[in-house]
Scaffold this motif. Structure first.
Motif, PDB file in Angstrom:
ATOM      1  N   UNK A  80       7.475   0.761   1.329  1.00  0.00           N
ATOM      2  CA  UNK A  80       8.843   0.797   0.812  1.00  0.00           C
ATOM      3  C   UNK A  80       8.903   0.275  -0.625  1.00  0.00           C
ATOM      4  N   UNK A  81       8.213  -0.823  -0.878  1.00  0.00           N
ATOM      5  CA  UNK A  81       8.166  -1.344  -2.240  1.00  0.00           C
ATOM      6  C   UNK A  81       7.464  -0.387  -3.186  1.00  0.00           C
ATOM      7  N   UNK A  82       6.356   0.199  -2.716  1.00  0.00           N
ATOM      8  CA  UNK A  82       5.622   1.162  -3.530  1.00  0.00           C
ATOM      9  C   UNK A  82       6.453   2.384  -3.874  1.00  0.00           C
ATOM     10  N   UNK A  83       7.235   2.867  -2.917  1.00  0.00           N
ATOM     11  CA  UNK A  83       8.119   4.009  -3.196  1.00  0.00           C
ATOM     12  C   UNK A  83       9.190   3.636  -4.216  1.00  0.00           C
ATOM     13  N   UNK A  84       9.731   2.427  -4.115  1.00  0.00           N
ATOM     14  CA  UNK A  84      10.711   1.976  -5.110  1.00  0.00           C
ATOM     15  C   UNK A  84      10.086   1.873  -6.494  1.00  0.00           C
ATOM     16  N   UNK A  85       8.850   1.372  -6.547  1.00  0.00           N
ATOM     17  CA  UNK A  85       8.141   1.284  -7.825  1.00  0.00           C
ATOM     18  C   UNK A  85       7.936   2.688  -8.401  1.00  0.00           C
ATOM     19  N   UNK A 104       8.249  -7.574  -4.099  1.00  0.00           N
ATOM     20  CA  UNK A 104       8.460  -8.861  -3.424  1.00  0.00           C
ATOM     21  C   UNK A 104       9.795  -8.896  -2.705  1.00  0.00           C
ATOM     22  N   UNK A 105      10.791  -8.175  -3.214  1.00  0.00           N
ATOM     23  CA  UNK A 105      12.093  -8.142  -2.530  1.00  0.00           C
ATOM     24  C   UNK A 105      11.976  -7.581  -1.124  1.00  0.00           C
ATOM     25  N   UNK A 106      11.270  -6.474  -0.996  1.00  0.00           N
ATOM     26  CA  UNK A 106      11.031  -5.882   0.328  1.00  0.00           C
ATOM     27  C   UNK A 106      10.216  -6.853   1.177  1.00  0.00           C
ATOM     28  N   UNK A 107       9.185  -7.430   0.582  1.00  0.00           N
ATOM     29  CA  UNK A 107       8.325  -8.365   1.310  1.00  0.00           C
ATOM     30  C   UNK A 107       9.086  -9.571   1.821  1.00  0.00           C
ATOM     31  N   UNK A 133       1.841  -6.335  -2.015  1.00  0.00           N
ATOM     32  CA  UNK A 133       2.292  -6.246  -3.412  1.00  0.00           C
ATOM     33  C   UNK A 133       1.168  -5.727  -4.306  1.00  0.00           C
ATOM     34  N   UNK A 134      -0.052  -6.162  -4.048  1.00  0.00           N
ATOM     35  CA  UNK A 134      -1.191  -5.662  -4.834  1.00  0.00           C
ATOM     36  C   UNK A 134      -1.326  -4.153  -4.646  1.00  0.00           C
ATOM     37  N   UNK A 135      -1.180  -3.683  -3.416  1.00  0.00           N
ATOM     38  CA  UNK A 135      -1.263  -2.241  -3.144  1.00  0.00           C
ATOM     39  C   UNK A 135      -0.122  -1.502  -3.833  1.00  0.00           C
ATOM     40  N   UNK A 136       1.080  -2.041  -3.771  1.00  0.00           N
ATOM     41  CA  UNK A 136       2.218  -1.411  -4.447  1.00  0.00           C
ATOM     42  C   UNK A 136       2.045  -1.384  -5.955  1.00  0.00           C
TER      43      UNK A 136
END
Length: 187
Positions: A80-85, A104-107, A133-136
């Motif tokens: 989800x964070x990666x898609x937002x990025x 981090x917000x999703x996390x 986060x590293x993956x995102x």
């Protein structure tokens, strides 16, 4: 409400969503994004597996409670964070450190549910969050420019799969423990 939120990050939802994202990117013809997404997802899952196995063996050696980094938090950050990025990629290219905001917000949202449900400790959710986060971050830096029209397929596809599989639980944690737990702990 806590279970409702955390269930969107269960591997029973995350695995189909990861495959769907790869599939949509490939069908759309964005091969770079599909390959980077798939390799990043597999790598993130492998790192989490190794950390969980290491936690089992550490607990056996030190005779402490089992340490199990949160796969829910890692997967939520990455997916989800990666898609937002990727969605805000043109803004994040100028200020890469800002990628940490959606990641981090999703996390944090998922981590709070995991802690409140007493399924993970603060250390475990932070560890999962760092991996996710590293993956995102890798996704945001390595995928390259996202074709704008891809979002017409990607967002509805991800939403449909996440809603369709919501509430599905794979029990991966139990399978990892059954396969890799040292005999000393099991008896």
């Amino acid at each position: 409400m806590l279970h409702f939120i955390t269930d969107f990050a269960d591997q029973g939802v995350m695995l189909p969503v990861m495959v769907t994202v790869t599939f949509i990117m490939a069908v759309y013809g964005w091969w770079r994004g599909a390959v980077v997404w798939a390799v990043t997802a597999v790598t993130m899952l492998a790192v989490m597996l190794l950390l969980k196995i290491a936690g089992l063996y550490y607990a056996a050696i030190e005779q402490t409670a089992i340490i199990s980094p949160s796969g829910h938090v890692a997967a939520a950050c990455m997916v989800y964070g990666g898609l937002l990025v990727l969605l805000g990629q043109r803004y994040f290219m100028r200020f890469p450190a800002l990628m940490l905001v959606p990641l981090s917000g999703i996390g944090i949202a998922v981590a709070c549910t995991r802690i409140a449900l007493h399924t993970h400790t603060l250390f475990e959710v932070i560890t999962g969050g760092m991996v996710g986060c590293a993956a995102g971050f890798v996704l945001g830096r390595a995928c390259g420019p996202v074709p704008q029209r891809l979002w017409l397929y990607l967002l509805p596809g991800v939403t449909c799969i996440a809603v369709l599989f919501h509430g599905t639980h794979l029990g991966i944690e139990g399978a990892i423990r059954a396969m890799f737990m040292p005999r000393k702990i099991m008896s």
